[in-house]
Design a protein around this motif. Structure first.
Motif, PDB file in Angstrom:
ATOM      1  N   GLY A   2       0.812  -1.201   0.000  1.00 33.49           N
ATOM      2  CA  GLY A   2       0.000   0.000   0.000  1.00 33.49           C
ATOM      3  C   GLY A   2       0.849   1.255   0.000  1.00 33.49           C
ATOM      4  N   HIS A   3       0.171   2.374  -0.004  1.00 35.94           N
ATOM      5  CA  HIS A   3       0.844   3.677   0.045  1.00 35.94           C
ATOM      6  C   HIS A   3       1.556   3.827   1.382  1.00 35.94           C
ATOM      7  CE1 HIS A   3       1.408   7.887  -0.986  1.00 35.94           C
ATOM      8  NE2 HIS A   3       1.068   8.172   0.256  1.00 35.94           N
ATOM      9  N   LEU A   4       2.836   4.171   1.348  1.00 36.38           N
ATOM     10  CA  LEU A   4       3.620   4.245   2.575  1.00 36.38           C
ATOM     11  C   LEU A   4       3.213   5.451   3.408  1.00 36.38           C
ATOM     12  CD1 LEU A   4       7.162   3.343   1.275  1.00 36.38           C
ATOM     13  CD2 LEU A   4       5.626   1.919   2.595  1.00 36.38           C
ATOM     14  N   PRO A   5       3.263   5.344   4.737  1.00 40.26           N
ATOM     15  CA  PRO A   5       2.887   6.460   5.597  1.00 40.26           C
ATOM     16  C   PRO A   5       3.923   7.560   5.563  1.00 40.26           C
ATOM     17  CG  PRO A   5       3.763   4.673   6.914  1.00 40.26           C
ATOM     18  CD  PRO A   5       3.661   4.155   5.504  1.00 40.26           C
ATOM     19  N   GLY A   6       3.514   8.725   6.063  1.00 33.88           N
ATOM     20  CA  GLY A   6       4.456   9.831   6.214  1.00 33.88           C
ATOM     21  C   GLY A   6       4.819  10.451   4.884  1.00 33.88           C
ATOM     22  N   PRO A   7       6.047  11.008   4.780  1.00 34.43           N
ATOM     23  CA  PRO A   7       6.432  11.804   3.632  1.00 34.43           C
ATOM     24  C   PRO A   7       6.996  11.003   2.470  1.00 34.43           C
ATOM     25  CG  PRO A   7       8.185  11.835   5.238  1.00 34.43           C
ATOM     26  CD  PRO A   7       7.081  10.975   5.816  1.00 34.43           C
ATOM     27  N   LEU A  49      10.530  17.451  -3.928  1.00 35.64           N
ATOM     28  CA  LEU A  49       9.698  18.655  -3.944  1.00 35.64           C
ATOM     29  C   LEU A  49       9.318  19.087  -2.531  1.00 35.64           C
ATOM     30  CD1 LEU A  49       7.996  20.728  -5.599  1.00 35.64           C
ATOM     31  CD2 LEU A  49       6.117  19.070  -5.497  1.00 35.64           C
ATOM     32  N   GLU A  50       8.994  18.125  -1.678  1.00 35.59           N
ATOM     33  CA  GLU A  50       8.476  18.431  -0.341  1.00 35.59           C
ATOM     34  C   GLU A  50       9.569  18.715   0.679  1.00 35.59           C
ATOM     35  OE1 GLU A  50       6.079  15.065   0.600  1.00 35.59           O
ATOM     36  OE2 GLU A  50       4.381  15.723  -0.635  1.00 35.59           O
ATOM     37  N   ASN A  51      10.839  18.404   0.357  1.00 34.41           N
ATOM     38  CA  ASN A  51      11.858  18.459   1.400  1.00 34.41           C
ATOM     39  C   ASN A  51      13.098  19.273   1.076  1.00 34.41           C
ATOM     40  OD1 ASN A  51      10.884  16.395   3.573  1.00 34.41           O
ATOM     41  ND2 ASN A  51      10.508  15.401   1.607  1.00 34.41           N
ATOM     42  N   VAL A  52      13.300  19.626  -0.169  1.00 31.32           N
ATOM     43  CA  VAL A  52      14.488  20.405  -0.540  1.00 31.32           C
ATOM     44  C   VAL A  52      14.110  21.884  -0.607  1.00 31.32           C
ATOM     45  CG1 VAL A  52      16.271  20.787  -2.280  1.00 31.32           C
ATOM     46  CG2 VAL A  52      15.448  18.470  -1.815  1.00 31.32           C
ATOM     47  N   PRO A  53      14.861  22.772   0.051  1.00 28.91           N
ATOM     48  CA  PRO A  53      14.529  24.198   0.036  1.00 28.91           C
ATOM     49  C   PRO A  53      14.569  24.771  -1.377  1.00 28.91           C
ATOM     50  CG  PRO A  53      16.179  23.710   1.722  1.00 28.91           C
ATOM     51  CD  PRO A  53      16.035  22.477   0.885  1.00 28.91           C
ATOM     52  N   ALA A 101      13.555  13.200   4.314  1.00 30.99           N
ATOM     53  CA  ALA A 101      12.238  13.433   4.925  1.00 30.99           C
ATOM     54  C   ALA A 101      12.032  12.668   6.220  1.00 30.99           C
ATOM     55  CB  ALA A 101      11.121  13.088   3.939  1.00 30.99           C
ATOM     56  N   PRO A 102      12.828  12.944   7.263  1.00 28.80           N
ATOM     57  CA  PRO A 102      12.545  12.329   8.569  1.00 28.80           C
ATOM     58  C   PRO A 102      11.227  12.858   9.124  1.00 28.80           C
ATOM     59  CG  PRO A 102      14.207  14.045   8.785  1.00 28.80           C
ATOM     60  CD  PRO A 102      13.964  13.874   7.309  1.00 28.80           C
ATOM     61  N   ALA A 103      10.680  12.148  10.105  1.00 27.40           N
ATOM     62  CA  ALA A 103       9.397  12.551  10.682  1.00 27.40           C
ATOM     63  C   ALA A 103       9.464  13.965  11.246  1.00 27.40           C
ATOM     64  CB  ALA A 103       8.984  11.562  11.765  1.00 27.40           C
TER      65      ALA A 103
END
Length: 345
Positions: A2-7, A49-53, A101-103
């Protein structure tokens, strides 16, 4: 699966490798010939996209002679697509590994009490980590004991993601009534070479951080204990001074005892004129040597991409807990770790 949790999104090691090994996936060619509205189908795109400035992506794009200036002023997704189009496959791989992408960015650093060679570590990965965990699994039943659900290998070691149902929150379900609800927390750990060490991301308290480190050692079948990298009680101010000097860092925020006997949060605002709070006359007079609950240092280092990176790290009490600014690279975090390891030895 399934789709993995978190980022993590839907990107797995297998899907990334399949994409890279596809003889028809000439990455740079395909991305250079994308239409202006299309985005790369690379499974790593979402996490980057979600984690690099944005500023990192901007530096990478502008360093390429074939970049399109019109794309730089648009949204971040368009900017990242331009990075994928113009930069090398190695640069994209480095981006993906250096921003995992750590928690969250609360980190505890541990040294292993026994020697661990890279070959012994790799053997433990092969023998103890099931193939399905390498691609990520969905955990059906959770308890307070941390469970491993994904492992990613990296050039410097490996990254492990755990989950545990170890929190509770009282929620209002009816008027005047609250029900305790069990919460799932996510934790990330890394084993980092050349000096083998464990970094645990996520826990707020020391006990939980130790339990996550122990859970990792149990998964790998390693008998070594761990020792937290932290100053001794009563030595926190000397430790702070040494870290600040070694990093060439600036104090940008602190919570210190004021002359009236109260702890006061002080953040320096006019940093374009004077970057270091400790150099401000009023602060030097009233707070320089005062007791501190926490301090936030700004430091600069070079990351794996060869770019200068400036970030913040907060530390104080409890001893050994360090909180980095969101979107800090693993390069910068390990650079800080190397600094404190040398000071604590």
């Amino acid at each position: 699966m399934g789709h993995l949790p978190g980022p993590l999104g839907s990107a797995t090691r297998e899907s990334v490798e399949a994409y890279l090994l596809d003889p028809n996936s000439n990455l740079r060619y395909k991305w250079r010939h994308m239409s202006s509205t299309s985005m790369p189908s690379d499974p790593r795109f979402k996490r980057i996209l979600e984690n690099v400035p944005r500023e990192v992506l901007m530096k990478l794009a502008t360093s390429q002679r074939q970049h399109d200036p019109e794309k730089l002023s648009k949204d971040k997704e368009t900017l990242l697509a331009e990075v994928f189009r113009t930069c090398s496959a190695q640069t994209i791989a480095t981006l993906y590994d250096d921003y995992p992408a750590p928690a969250n960015f609360t980190v505890w650093f541990f040294e292993l009490q026994d020697t661990l060679s890279r070959s012994a570590f790799n053997a433990a990965l092969t023998e103890k980590v099931p193939p399905k965990v390498r691609t990520g699994i969905t955990l059906q039943y959770l308890s307070e004991d941390p469970e491993l659900y994904q492992m990613e290998e990296a050039a410097s070691g490996a990254l492990f993601r755990f989950a545990a149902k170890d929190g509770k929150q009282n929620l209002a379900t009816e008027f005047g009534e609250r029900v305790p609800v069990e919460l799932v927390n996510y934790y990330t750990t890394t084993v980092h070479f050349s000096e083998p060490s464990i970094a645990v991301f996520g826990p707020y308290g020391r006990g939980k951080a130790v339990s996550i480190a122990d859970a990792l050692l149990n998964v790998l079948g390693l008998k070594s204990g761990v020792e937290l990298m932290a100053p001794s009680r009563g030595g926190s101010r000397e430790f702070y001074n040494q870290v600040k000097k070694t990093l060439g860092a600036f104090l940008v925020e602190t919570k210190r005892l004021d002359p009236a006997g109260n702890y006061k949060t002080i953040a320096w605002q006019s940093r374009t004129k004077q970057p270091d709070l400790e150099a401000v006359a009023d602060f030097k007079k009233s707070h320089l040597n005062a007791d501190s609950m926490y301090d936030v240092l700004q430091f600069t280092c070079q990351n794996k991409l060869g770019l200068g990176e400036t970030t913040h790290v907060k530390f104080g009490y409890p001893l050994g807990r360090f909180t980095f600014k969101h979107e800090t690279s693993m390069s910068a975090i390990f650079y800080f770790e190397d600094c404190i390891r040398a000071l604590l030895q």
